[in-house]
Enzyme design. Structure first.
Site, PDB file in Angstrom:
ATOM      1  N   SER A   8     -21.158   4.709  19.032  1.00 12.51           N
ATOM      2  CA  SER A   8     -20.830   3.159  19.340  1.00 12.51           C
ATOM      3  C   SER A   8     -21.881   2.130  20.112  1.00 12.51           C
ATOM      4  O   SER A   8     -22.156   1.480  19.779  1.00 12.51           O
ATOM      5  CB  SER A   8     -19.346   3.063  19.891  1.00 12.51           C
ATOM      6  OG  SER A   8     -18.286   3.811  19.232  1.00 12.51           O
ATOM      7  N   GLY A  41     -24.989   8.618   3.622  1.00 10.40           N
ATOM      8  CA  GLY A  41     -24.606   8.547   2.403  1.00 10.40           C
ATOM      9  C   GLY A  41     -25.813   8.896   1.613  1.00 10.40           C
ATOM     10  O   GLY A  41     -26.878   8.591   1.594  1.00 10.40           O
ATOM     11  N   ARG A 182      12.663  -0.433 -10.960  1.00 12.89           N
ATOM     12  CA  ARG A 182      13.649   0.559 -10.684  1.00 12.89           C
ATOM     13  C   ARG A 182      15.050  -0.069 -10.017  1.00 12.89           C
ATOM     14  O   ARG A 182      14.932  -1.013  -9.350  1.00 12.89           O
ATOM     15  CB  ARG A 182      13.235   1.395  -9.234  1.00 12.89           C
ATOM     16  CG  ARG A 182      13.846   2.526  -8.822  1.00 12.89           C
ATOM     17  CD  ARG A 182      14.194   3.441  -9.873  1.00 12.89           C
ATOM     18  NE  ARG A 182      14.920   4.775  -9.065  1.00 12.89           N
ATOM     19  CZ  ARG A 182      15.587   5.645  -9.703  1.00 12.89           C
ATOM     20  NH1 ARG A 182      15.626   5.635 -10.981  1.00 12.89           N
ATOM     21  NH2 ARG A 182      15.949   6.568  -8.808  1.00 12.89           N
ATOM     22  N   GLY A 269      10.357   9.264  -4.429  1.00 13.69           N
ATOM     23  CA  GLY A 269       9.533  10.357  -5.175  1.00 13.69           C
ATOM     24  C   GLY A 269       8.451  10.075  -5.975  1.00 13.69           C
ATOM     25  O   GLY A 269       7.352  10.772  -5.768  1.00 13.69           O
ATOM     26  N   THR A 290     -13.456   3.548   9.968  1.00 11.44           N
ATOM     27  CA  THR A 290     -14.515   3.946  10.781  1.00 11.44           C
ATOM     28  C   THR A 290     -15.716   3.409  10.561  1.00 11.44           C
ATOM     29  O   THR A 290     -16.882   3.165  11.077  1.00 11.44           O
ATOM     30  CB  THR A 290     -14.257   5.601  10.615  1.00 11.44           C
ATOM     31  OG1 THR A 290     -13.201   5.807  11.253  1.00 11.44           O
ATOM     32  CG2 THR A 290     -15.594   6.160  11.616  1.00 11.44           C
ATOM     33  N   GLU A 292     -19.011   1.471   9.567  1.00  7.95           N
ATOM     34  CA  GLU A 292     -19.818   0.268  10.014  1.00  7.95           C
ATOM     35  C   GLU A 292     -19.162  -0.201  11.098  1.00  7.95           C
ATOM     36  O   GLU A 292     -19.014  -1.324  11.629  1.00  7.95           O
ATOM     37  CB  GLU A 292     -19.549  -0.770   9.019  1.00  7.95           C
ATOM     38  CG  GLU A 292     -20.030  -0.597   7.638  1.00  7.95           C
ATOM     39  CD  GLU A 292     -21.616  -0.372   7.611  1.00  7.95           C
ATOM     40  OE1 GLU A 292     -22.214  -0.845   8.767  1.00  7.95           O
ATOM     41  OE2 GLU A 292     -22.060   0.161   6.730  1.00  7.95           O
ATOM     42  N   ASP A 294     -16.394   1.531  14.387  1.00  9.83           N
ATOM     43  CA  ASP A 294     -14.864   1.956  14.681  1.00  9.83           C
ATOM     44  C   ASP A 294     -14.005   0.816  14.815  1.00  9.83           C
ATOM     45  O   ASP A 294     -14.486  -0.130  15.924  1.00  9.83           O
ATOM     46  CB  ASP A 294     -14.837   2.800  15.949  1.00  9.83           C
ATOM     47  CG  ASP A 294     -13.322   3.140  16.266  1.00  9.83           C
ATOM     48  OD1 ASP A 294     -12.657   3.989  15.973  1.00  9.83           O
ATOM     49  OD2 ASP A 294     -12.912   2.417  17.245  1.00  9.83           O
TER      50      ASP A 294
END
Length: 494
Positions: A8, A41, A182, A269, A290, A292, A294
């Site tokens: 950081s 990456g 539903r 479910g 997280t 770029e 925190d």
């Protein structure tokens, strides 16, 4: 391949780039395990180059012939041979291992052991080193150069905020469409009713749907400001976009992360079935909190900027770009609450954009007068969140007013009111503590939130359809516009 900063306190990172005037090269070094570059990456298997942030060291150019530390700069470092694909000497790369989500992304950890690169590999827009080792920069201090260098990374936060809104739209669309489909229980000897007709279900999903719309307009504003920053290179706009992107990235990704789980639970479910995507959305999105920066650290940056803005305001200074559109009601939220308006509880008053914005701003004022940073850090984080909410609401109100079609304005106003009043209700304790909202008014807000949730439910299908997300994006069988059950049963083998 851009380096993902693993700490950081970026300004104090330990990787060094020492200039060698004899060979006209920089020497990149990782001094200890704590300085290893994590979560890079595409590095473990594929990456050929890395953009590495390091401290620029110029030997013998400091006081008394000591090395001069010129602060953080960016360097292009080759990490693999272009022909053989072999890792280059001095470069160590290790896989970060299996992750909670996004395992299609190849993340690695990099260490540099006296890796030499040409002087031209310094990205020299904000600071350059000549052949004789002389340093030049258009920016006078290390802090200004550091801010300018990291400003180039703002695009990552903009893209995460933007993408997180898209993921929220997908999750809400699946949950709302399933809730409409539903049916469960209902009046005696009557057909079963949609679960979205239950007030408890509306209370779960409708404010979330309203938030997706609010975030949509906020992210569009953020992208516009980012584009303006890239075109003009204006220092004030750059500083503003830095704070705006930090706040929106933090707030939106945190909200979306919580919302995905609520959407899954609301589908019972079937929400737990992998084919309906909530698990994948949650796991892949989780790292957005997280990436770029925190989220808590980013909110601290927003809080720090707010404190500077308060100081400038009370000293008669000018406000930043972000604050220009919030200052119209400055006198209202800096004044004492009106004992009459604190008790107004009529629907017209509660749905008045001026009341809603003033309430958000009053929340900020209440949280703004603090002393020592660390002792008040939790309060300052709440202050930062309140500021971000005010920014989002301001953009939403503006978007509603700008719609040319009356029917569209009416529906968006309904959604905007739900967003604003739901946020006020969730923080009602703070408003009550400062007597900004009297008890009867608080009850009226709660009642109106339930009513607005019902009203939004009546157009919920149209609202999620308006996101215009194709089936290829939704992919969850229970979230399809038609024949959802038929598609779902096929997926499980019937």
């Amino acid at each position: 391949m851009q380096n993902a900063l693993s700490r950081s306190n970026v300004q104090a990172l330990q990787t060094t780039a020492t200039f060698d005037s004899v060979t006209d090269e920089f020497i990149i070094d990782t001094p200890n395990n704590g300085a290893i570059k994590w979560w890079i990456g595409n590095s473990t298997l594929h990456g050929k180059f890395a953009t590495v942030f390091a401290r620029l060291i110029l030997p013998l150019q400091g006081k008394g012939g000591e090395p001069a530390d010129m602060g953080i700069h960016a360097f292009i470092v080759p990490i693999r041979d272009l022909e053989t694909h072999a890792v280059l000497p001095g470069i160590e790369i290790n896989d970060c291992g299996h992750k909670i989500g996004l395992n299609g992304v190849d993340n690695g950890a990099l260490r540099f052991r006296s890796v030499r690169i040409p002087r031209d590999n310094l990205l020299s827009r904000f600071g350059d080193v000549a052949r004789d080792g002389k340093y030049t920069s258009s920016l006078p201090t290390i802090n200004k150069r550091f801010a300018a260098t990291l400003g180039e990374l703002v695009g990552g936060r903009v893209s995460l905020a933007y993408s997180s809104v898209g993921i929220l739209k997908v999750a809400v669309t699946i949950a709302v469409r399933y809730a409409l489909l539903r049916q469960q229980f209902g009046p005696p000897k009557q057909p079963e009713i949609s679960v979205l007709d239950y007030q408890s279900h509306q209370h779960k999903l409708m404010p979330m749907l309203a938030s997706a719309y609010a975030f949509h307009f906020a992210r569009r504003y953020l992208v516009d400001k980012y584009s303006e920053m890239k075109k003009t290179n204006d220092e004030d706009i750059s500083a503003d976009v830095h704070v705006l992107s930090s706040g929106l990235k933090s707030y939106i990704t945190s909200y979306t992360a919580k919302s995905i789980s609520i959407c899954q639970e609301s589908c019972g479910g079937h929400g737990y079935a992998a084919v309906n995507r909530f698990g994948g959305l949650r796991n892949d999105h989780d790292i957005f909190q997280t990436f770029e920066g925190d989220n808590t650290v980013l909110l601290q940056q927003v809080a720090g900027d707010l404190l500077k803005q308060y100081q400038q305001k009370f000293k008669g200074g000018t406000l930043s770009v972000t604050w220009n559109y919030l200052r119209d009601s400055m006198s209202t939220y800096l004044s004492q609450p009106n004992p009459v308006t604190a008790r107004w509880e009529g629907e017209d008053h509660l749905r008045d954009p001026k009341f809603q914005l003033d309430a958000f701003r009053k929340h900020m004022k209440t949280l703004g007068g603090f002393g020592a940073w660390n002792r008040c850090l939790n309060h300052l984080l709440t202050l930062a969140e309140s500021h971000v909410e005010a920014v989002i609401l301001a953009r939403f109100i503006e978007a509603v007013k700008s719609r040319p079609d009356a029917k569209t304005r009416e529906v968006l106003k309904l959604v905007c009111d739900l967003y604003a009043l739901d946020r006020i209700w969730k923080d009602i304790g703070t408003y009550r503590n400062v007597d900004y909202v009297a008890p009867n008014k608080a009850k009226a807000i709660h009642k109106l939130v339930d009513y607005l949730s019902y009203q939004v439910r009546l157009v919920a299908r149209e609202l999620v359809d308006a996101f215009d997300l194709p089936d290829e994006v939704i992919r969850a069988p229970i979230g399809m516009q038609s024949e959802a059950y038929a598609q779902y049963t096929q997926c499980v083998g019937f």
